[in-house]
Scaffold this motif. Structure first.
Motif, PDB file in Angstrom:
ATOM      1  N   ALA A 105      -4.658 -13.314  -3.105  1.00  0.00           N
ATOM      2  CA  ALA A 105      -4.239 -13.188  -1.705  1.00  0.00           C
ATOM      3  C   ALA A 105      -2.940 -13.976  -1.588  1.00  0.00           C
ATOM      4  CB  ALA A 105      -5.300 -13.745  -0.760  1.00  0.00           C
ATOM      5  N   GLU A 106      -1.824 -13.261  -1.647  1.00  0.00           N
ATOM      6  CA  GLU A 106      -0.509 -13.898  -1.610  1.00  0.00           C
ATOM      7  C   GLU A 106       0.063 -13.810  -0.200  1.00  0.00           C
ATOM      8  OE1 GLU A 106       0.876 -12.597  -6.086  1.00  0.00           O
ATOM      9  OE2 GLU A 106       1.291 -11.251  -4.406  1.00  0.00           O
TER      10      GLU A 106
ATOM     11  N   GLY B 146      -1.532  -3.653  -0.077  1.00  0.00           N
ATOM     12  CA  GLY B 146      -2.325  -3.767  -1.292  1.00  0.00           C
ATOM     13  C   GLY B 146      -3.541  -2.868  -1.371  1.00  0.00           C
ATOM     14  N   LEU B 147      -3.444  -1.584  -1.005  1.00  0.00           N
ATOM     15  CA  LEU B 147      -4.538  -0.619  -1.043  1.00  0.00           C
ATOM     16  C   LEU B 147      -5.736  -1.144  -0.246  1.00  0.00           C
ATOM     17  CD1 LEU B 147      -5.216   2.206  -2.074  1.00  0.00           C
ATOM     18  CD2 LEU B 147      -6.152   1.168  -4.125  1.00  0.00           C
TER      19      LEU B 147
ATOM     20  N   ASN C  93      -0.042  -9.952   0.597  1.00  0.00           N
ATOM     21  CA  ASN C  93      -0.287  -8.952  -0.436  1.00  0.00           C
ATOM     22  C   ASN C  93      -1.603  -9.276  -1.120  1.00  0.00           C
ATOM     23  OD1 ASN C  93       0.113  -6.889  -2.380  1.00  0.00           O
ATOM     24  ND2 ASN C  93       0.954  -8.394  -3.810  1.00  0.00           N
ATOM     25  N   LEU C  94      -2.504  -8.296  -1.168  1.00  0.00           N
ATOM     26  CA  LEU C  94      -3.743  -8.450  -1.923  1.00  0.00           C
ATOM     27  C   LEU C  94      -3.569  -7.652  -3.207  1.00  0.00           C
ATOM     28  CD1 LEU C  94      -6.380  -8.138   0.941  1.00  0.00           C
ATOM     29  CD2 LEU C  94      -5.547 -10.207  -0.165  1.00  0.00           C
ATOM     30  N   SER C  95      -3.451  -8.358  -4.325  1.00  0.00           N
ATOM     31  CA  SER C  95      -3.172  -7.677  -5.590  1.00  0.00           C
ATOM     32  C   SER C  95      -4.275  -7.974  -6.605  1.00  0.00           C
ATOM     33  CB  SER C  95      -1.811  -8.108  -6.133  1.00  0.00           C
ATOM     34  OG  SER C  95      -1.851  -9.449  -6.541  1.00  0.00           O
ATOM     35  N   PRO C  96      -4.506  -7.082  -7.547  1.00  0.00           N
ATOM     36  CA  PRO C  96      -3.691  -5.936  -7.911  1.00  0.00           C
ATOM     37  C   PRO C  96      -3.817  -4.791  -6.900  1.00  0.00           C
ATOM     38  CG  PRO C  96      -5.610  -6.081  -9.345  1.00  0.00           C
ATOM     39  CD  PRO C  96      -5.638  -7.273  -8.466  1.00  0.00           C
TER      40      PRO C  96
END
Length: 189
Positions: free
Chosen positions: A20-21, A35-36, A67-70
């Motif tokens: 969680a950026e 982030g989908l 941004n929630l990555s990946p």
């Protein structure tokens, strides 16, 4: 300022670690999430913003991007609220990022800043332990379930203030305090 917290997404009965950026920078005041994301996760920006405000923290009128990555893993549910809020608070300067490096966060926020229980805590805590995290911060209502996993310290939180307090100093957590609260909860039911 940039920050990164750790959380997890469920894929079937397994959990996958997610970052969680958050970036808080100058620009038009807006809160974007990418982030989908499912609709409940996209709605987190409103829950997070209001919970932060109602917990007494002031977010400056800046551009907030989360941004929630990946990005190729679908994020569903409300368990991302707490990690997003902590990430935004770190990026806003309320907490030092190095305090949160070994903590995986999970929890839904109410508008008053309280942290609600979520589904899927057991596989999330299991994966956190498997990935080498020292702590897993969970809603107070998920504490007993999370304690079924050995080898990782569980930090139960009732609200955003607890989350910031424990994230600032995880070693300040006293399991005896939680056991007393659990006993009170059982007596009151």
């Amino acid at each position: 300022m940039f920050s990164r917290m750790y959380c997890a997404a469920l894929e079937g009965i397994n959990a996958v670690i997610v970052h969680a950026e958050a970036d808080v920078s100058d620009g038009l005041p807006v809160f974007d999430m990418v982030g989908l994301l499912s609709s409940e996760v996209r709605e987190a920006k409103e829950r997070v913003r209001v919970a932060i405000k109602n917990s007494g923290y002031i977010l400056p009128p800046k551009r907030i991007t989360v941004n929630l990555s990946p990005a190729d893993i679908r994020k569903e549910g409300t368990a991302f609220d707490l990690p997003v809020a902590v990430s935004v608070l770190v990026a806003s300067g309320y907490l030092k990022a190095d305090h949160t490096e070994n903590i995986l966060f999970v929890g839904e926020l109410s508008l008053d800043g309280s942290v609600n229980p979520v589904n899927g805590v057991l596989p999330i805590v299991y994966e956190a332990g498997r990935q080498g995290f020292q702590y897993c911060m969970v809603p107070f209502g998920n504490y007993r379930e999370a304690c079924a996993v050995e080898g990782i310290m569980i930090l139960p939180v009732m609200n955003l203030h607890d989350a910031i307090r424990y994230a600032s100093n995880p070693t300040s957590f006293q399991p005896s305090e939680v056991e007393a609260l659990l006993q009170d909860t059982v007596r009151n039911e």
